[in-house]
Design a protein around this motif. Structure first.
Motif, short mmCIF file in Angstrom:
data_model
loop_
_atom_site.label_atom_id
_atom_site.label_comp_id
_atom_site.label_asym_id
_atom_site.label_seq_id
_atom_site.Cartn_x
_atom_site.Cartn_y
_atom_site.Cartn_z
N VAL A 242 0.86 -1.18 0.00
CA VAL A 242 0.00 0.00 0.00
C VAL A 242 0.90 1.24 0.00
CG1 VAL A 242 -0.17 0.17 2.52
CG2 VAL A 242 -2.02 1.06 1.12
N ALA A 243 0.41 2.34 -0.52
CA ALA A 243 1.14 3.62 -0.44
C ALA A 243 0.11 4.71 -0.16
CB ALA A 243 1.88 3.91 -1.74
N GLY A 244 0.56 5.73 0.52
CA GLY A 244 -0.34 6.84 0.80
C GLY A 244 0.23 7.82 1.79
N THR A 245 -0.64 8.71 2.23
CA THR A 245 -0.25 9.74 3.19
C THR A 245 -1.23 9.73 4.37
OG1 THR A 245 -1.57 11.43 2.07
CG2 THR A 245 0.74 11.23 1.41
N ILE A 246 -0.74 10.22 5.50
CA ILE A 246 -1.59 10.46 6.66
C ILE A 246 -1.46 11.94 6.99
CG2 ILE A 246 -2.01 9.89 9.09
CD1 ILE A 246 -0.76 7.13 8.54
N ASN A 247 -2.58 12.64 6.93
CA ASN A 247 -2.60 14.10 7.08
C ASN A 247 -1.59 14.77 6.15
OD1 ASN A 247 -4.67 13.97 8.88
ND2 ASN A 247 -3.54 14.79 10.61
N SER A 248 -1.55 14.32 4.91
CA SER A 248 -0.70 14.86 3.84
C SER A 248 0.79 14.62 4.05
CB SER A 248 -0.96 16.36 3.63
OG SER A 248 -2.31 16.56 3.27
N LEU A 249 1.17 13.83 5.04
CA LEU A 249 2.58 13.50 5.28
C LEU A 249 2.87 12.11 4.74
CD1 LEU A 249 2.98 14.74 8.96
CD2 LEU A 249 3.75 15.90 6.88
N SER A 250 4.05 11.98 4.12
CA SER A 250 4.45 10.66 3.64
C SER A 250 4.42 9.67 4.79
CB SER A 250 5.86 10.72 3.05
OG SER A 250 5.87 11.51 1.90
N SER A 251 4.10 8.44 4.44
CA SER A 251 3.99 7.39 5.44
C SER A 251 4.75 6.17 4.96
CB SER A 251 2.52 7.03 5.65
OG SER A 251 1.80 8.18 6.05
N SER A 252 5.16 5.35 5.91
CA SER A 252 5.83 4.10 5.53
C SER A 252 4.78 3.02 5.37
CB SER A 252 6.88 3.72 6.56
OG SER A 252 6.28 3.49 7.81
N ALA A 253 5.09 2.04 4.53
CA ALA A 253 4.11 0.99 4.26
C ALA A 253 4.80 -0.34 4.05
CB ALA A 253 3.31 1.35 3.02
N VAL A 254 4.17 -1.37 4.56
CA VAL A 254 4.56 -2.75 4.31
C VAL A 254 3.27 -3.54 4.17
CG1 VAL A 254 5.70 -4.81 5.20
CG2 VAL A 254 6.71 -2.57 5.60
N GLY A 255 3.14 -4.25 3.05
CA GLY A 255 1.92 -5.03 2.84
C GLY A 255 0.71 -4.13 2.77
N ASN A 256 -0.26 -4.41 3.64
CA ASN A 256 -1.47 -3.58 3.65
C ASN A 256 -1.53 -2.66 4.86
OD1 ASN A 256 -2.00 -5.54 5.53
ND2 ASN A 256 -3.95 -6.20 4.66
N SER A 257 -0.37 -2.38 5.48
CA SER A 257 -0.29 -1.49 6.64
C SER A 257 0.41 -0.19 6.28
CB SER A 257 0.48 -2.15 7.78
OG SER A 257 -0.22 -3.27 8.24
N LEU A 258 -0.25 0.92 6.56
CA LEU A 258 0.29 2.26 6.35
C LEU A 258 0.56 2.85 7.73
CD1 LEU A 258 0.76 4.31 4.01
CD2 LEU A 258 -1.53 5.18 4.49
N THR A 259 1.77 3.34 7.94
CA THR A 259 2.19 3.82 9.26
C THR A 259 2.66 5.26 9.17
OG1 THR A 259 2.90 1.57 9.81
CG2 THR A 259 3.75 3.34 11.18
N GLY A 260 2.27 6.07 10.15
CA GLY A 260 2.73 7.45 10.20
C GLY A 260 4.23 7.52 10.24
N ALA A 261 4.80 8.53 9.58
CA ALA A 261 6.25 8.67 9.46
C ALA A 261 6.92 8.88 10.81
CB ALA A 261 6.58 9.84 8.53
N ASP A 262 8.08 8.26 10.99
CA ASP A 262 8.87 8.47 12.20
C ASP A 262 9.18 9.94 12.38
OD1 ASP A 262 8.89 5.75 12.66
OD2 ASP A 262 10.93 5.43 11.94
N GLY A 263 9.10 10.41 13.60
CA GLY A 263 9.43 11.79 13.89
C GLY A 263 8.28 12.77 13.77
N SER A 264 7.14 12.31 13.21
CA SER A 264 5.97 13.19 13.11
C SER A 264 5.00 12.86 14.23
CB SER A 264 5.27 13.01 11.76
OG SER A 264 4.52 11.81 11.73
N ASP A 265 4.03 13.75 14.46
CA ASP A 265 3.05 13.44 15.50
C ASP A 265 2.04 12.39 15.02
OD1 ASP A 265 1.62 15.00 13.72
OD2 ASP A 265 0.77 16.33 15.24
N LYS A 266 2.22 11.90 13.78
CA LYS A 266 1.40 10.81 13.24
C LYS A 266 2.12 9.48 13.38
CE LYS A 266 -0.66 14.49 11.68
NZ LYS A 266 -0.32 15.67 12.44
N GLU A 267 3.33 9.50 13.95
CA GLU A 267 4.14 8.29 14.07
C GLU A 267 3.35 7.21 14.80
OE1 GLU A 267 8.33 6.81 16.10
OE2 GLU A 267 7.97 8.94 15.84
N GLY A 268 3.53 5.98 14.33
CA GLY A 268 2.83 4.86 14.97
C GLY A 268 1.79 4.39 14.11
#
Length: 163
Positions: free
Chosen positions: A137-163
């Motif tokens: 999967v690929a995408g953004t969370i609150n317009s911030l790049s996110s990391s992805a593996v398989g079907n899981s999208l995770t907030g970027a490290d260092g942002s308040d969306k992390e996790g």
């Protein structure tokens, strides 16, 4: 909460800020898929056939018998691979054998090879083998790049969306 049933909230860390998040999926996750090239004839396969599945660097075999129809072929593949703990499933796709990984992501791939030539009198997999690969999967969370593996999208490290 989510507004799309296809998106599921799974977890947070102690670094994740509370609040609502806008999730934008730009690439859907995919399973690895392999299909026969033609429908299995109504009389079934014409001779015994051995399918070899290569998954995570290991070969697994499924033995089929002369006369096995598509439903029996699907059942034997699902039973024999499940018994070997191989996360690949088979379905009848209008008479054509369709194989797919039970997992999603770019790290997921497998190859299916038969000891019989590709024809309607066989599974349609053929002796040269057919390979399939998944997609993350690929995408953004609150317009911030996110990391992805398989079907899981995770907030970027260092942002308040992390996790």
């Amino acid at each position: 909460s989510t507004t799309k049933s296809e998106i599921e909230y799974s977890s947070i860390t102690d670094k994740t800020a509370g609040g609502a998040y806008a999730v934008n999926i730009t690439q859907i996750p995919l399973q690895a898929v392999v299909s026969g090239t033609q429908a299995i004839q109504s009389a079934g396969i014409s001779s015994a056939e051995i399918l070899t599945f290569t998954y995570s660097g290991t070969n697994y075999t499924v033995n089929l018998s002369s006369g096995d129809k598509i439903g029996t072929v699907v059942d034997k593949i699902n039973t024999q691979l499940s018994n070997q703990n191989v996360p690949i499933s088979a379905v009848n796709n209008s008479g054509i054998l369709k194989l797919y990984s039970q997992e999603y992501g770019a790290g997921i791939s497998f190859t299916a090879t038969s000891d019989k030539a590709d024809s309607s009198a066989s599974t349609g997999i053929g002796t040269t083998g057919k390979s399939g690969s998944g997609q993350d999967v690929a995408g953004t969370i609150n317009s911030l790049s996110s990391s992805a593996v398989g079907n899981s999208l995770t907030g970027a490290d260092g942002s308040d969306k992390e996790g």
